[in-house]
Design an enzyme around this catalytic site. Structure first.
Site, PDB file in Angstrom:
ATOM      1  N   HIS A   1       0.814  -1.219   0.000  1.00  0.00           N
ATOM      2  CA  HIS A   1       0.000   0.000   0.000  1.00  0.00           C
ATOM      3  C   HIS A   1       0.847   1.267   0.000  1.00  0.00           C
ATOM      4  O   HIS A   1       0.366   2.334  -0.352  1.00  0.00           O
ATOM      5  CB  HIS A   1      -0.988  -0.005   1.178  1.00  0.00           C
ATOM      6  CG  HIS A   1      -0.362   0.146   2.523  1.00  0.00           C
ATOM      7  ND1 HIS A   1      -0.035  -0.928   3.329  1.00  0.00           N
ATOM      8  CD2 HIS A   1       0.007   1.252   3.223  1.00  0.00           C
ATOM      9  CE1 HIS A   1       0.486  -0.491   4.460  1.00  0.00           C
ATOM     10  NE2 HIS A   1       0.526   0.826   4.423  1.00  0.00           N
TER      11      HIS A   1
ATOM     12  N   ASP B   1       0.144  -7.721   0.979  1.00  0.00           N
ATOM     13  CA  ASP B   1       0.549  -6.329   1.209  1.00  0.00           C
ATOM     14  C   ASP B   1       2.077  -6.215   1.309  1.00  0.00           C
ATOM     15  O   ASP B   1       2.619  -5.582   2.205  1.00  0.00           O
ATOM     16  CB  ASP B   1      -0.106  -5.744   2.461  1.00  0.00           C
ATOM     17  CG  ASP B   1      -0.008  -4.217   2.501  1.00  0.00           C
ATOM     18  OD1 ASP B   1       0.166  -3.610   1.430  1.00  0.00           O
ATOM     19  OD2 ASP B   1      -0.082  -3.633   3.598  1.00  0.00           O
TER      20      ASP B   1
ATOM     21  N   SER C   1       4.772   1.656   7.998  1.00  0.00           N
ATOM     22  CA  SER C   1       4.455   0.482   7.169  1.00  0.00           C
ATOM     23  C   SER C   1       5.607   0.152   6.229  1.00  0.00           C
ATOM     24  O   SER C   1       6.131   1.018   5.538  1.00  0.00           O
ATOM     25  CB  SER C   1       3.196   0.748   6.341  1.00  0.00           C
ATOM     26  OG  SER C   1       2.073   0.882   7.169  1.00  0.00           O
TER      27      SER C   1
END
Length: 326
Positions: free
Chosen positions: A56, A90, A168
């Site tokens: 993402h 992801d 992230s």
């Protein structure tokens, strides 16, 4: 696009420090990168400039073919591009365009983590580059279904190391400086509840990228229920012949007509004990082994109850195929 480095190279022992191995991936609004859309973290896993990060983080760059900027620990800002993406997991691989080798991280194993072990989260939360937080492992393998992620193909390392927007894709490391996971997300409604993708799953994903240039999903046509711990003890009461060295078992709950599982002769209530001799199967491990075997036959060891209620051990041959939807 170039293929990610082979797993044997990507995850070899590296002497470079973890601080030098962290990187920030940023979507640039145009070729010069003057307009910044989003940012995240990453970890260099190969000196040629291959970086693991969250899918993402680079979604906009991949979708709109925008360039990326990667900020290294020594203060350089380098151009980069997306090499491969696994949206379900992801995870993405980014290639930094550098004319010289870059310091790469040392990767350990999350299998040796224990509840209460200290871990450190590295990254760039809120664009604050090269930030470090520490905490302890709260759960070694938190299942995706427990987090409302039914499609998740991996378990997660839960810790109380603080991560925020921008963390992230950054590495979670042990006290030896080895990467044991990739920071993934946090619980929105709570503090000290963070999750990382285990390094074993990362190895498997990179191997798929290297072999196929993309993430590959197996289709078998079977629904499985994992039984472990207390459930396994209860199962032993009903199945005395269950091997004593089995730490978990998978129960077949449904078989789709005409599927590879149907062709292999699997039936509901079968107990799947091993794949190609590997016992102690979790759902995640089973999926990884079936993924690696797409197009090739694997040997399954199953236990099945006969008409007299006695469990018999059987051997089945199963050939997983590539799932149509990736």
């Amino acid at each position: 696009a170039a293929s990610p480095a082979a797993p044997g190279t990507a995850f070899g022992g590296r002497d470079a420090g973890l601080a030098a191995a962290t990187a920030v991936a940023t979507n640039g609004g145009h070729a010069g990168g003057a307009s910044l859309m989003s940012s995240g973290s990453g970890v260099i896993y190969d000196p040629e400039g291959y970086v693991l990060t969250a899918a993402h983080v680079v979604a906009g760059a991949e979708r709109e073919r925008r360039p990326l900027l990667a900020a290294t620990h020594d203060g350089r800002t380098l151009r980069a591009h997306v090499v491969a993406v696994d949206r379900l997991a992801d995870v993405a691989v980014v290639k930094i365009e550098s004319g010289e080798p870059l310091p790469a991280a040392t990767f350990g194993t999350s299998a040796e983590l224990a509840t209460g072990a200290w871990v450190v989260a590295l990254g760039s939360p809120l664009t604050l580059r090269h930030s470090v937080t520490a905490g302890v492992v709260s759960c070694v393998e938190r299942r995706g279904v427990e987090l409302g992620l039914a499609a998740a193909r991996t378990g997660f390392i839960q810790s109380d190391a603080a991560i925020n927007q921008g963390n992230s894709g950054g590495p979670l490391v042990n006290l030896d400086g080895e990467v044991v996971g990739l920071n993934h997300m946090k619980a929105v409604a709570a503090d000290g509840v963070s999750f990382a993708i285990p390094v074993e799953s990362l190895r498997h994903i990179v191997r798929q990228f290297h072999l196929h240039g993309q993430a590959v999903r197996p289709f078998v046509g079977v629904a499985l229920l994992e039984v472990a711990n207390g459930g396994l003890r209860q199962l032993r009461e009903h199945v005395p012949g269950l091997p004593v060295d089995s730490t978990s078992a998978l129960v077949v709950t449904r078989v789709h007509d005409g599927s590879p599982a149907d062709d292999a002769g699997l039936q509901p209530e079968d107990l799947l004990l091993s794949i190609d001799g590997a016992r102690g199967l979790s759902l995640n491990v089973a999926i990884e082994r079936l993924t690696d075997a797409v197009g090739s036959a694997v040997e399954l060891t199953v236990m099945r109850r006969d008409e007299d209620g006695v469990y018999q051990t059987l051997t089945k041959q199963l050939t997983p195929v590539k799932a149509a939807a990736q």
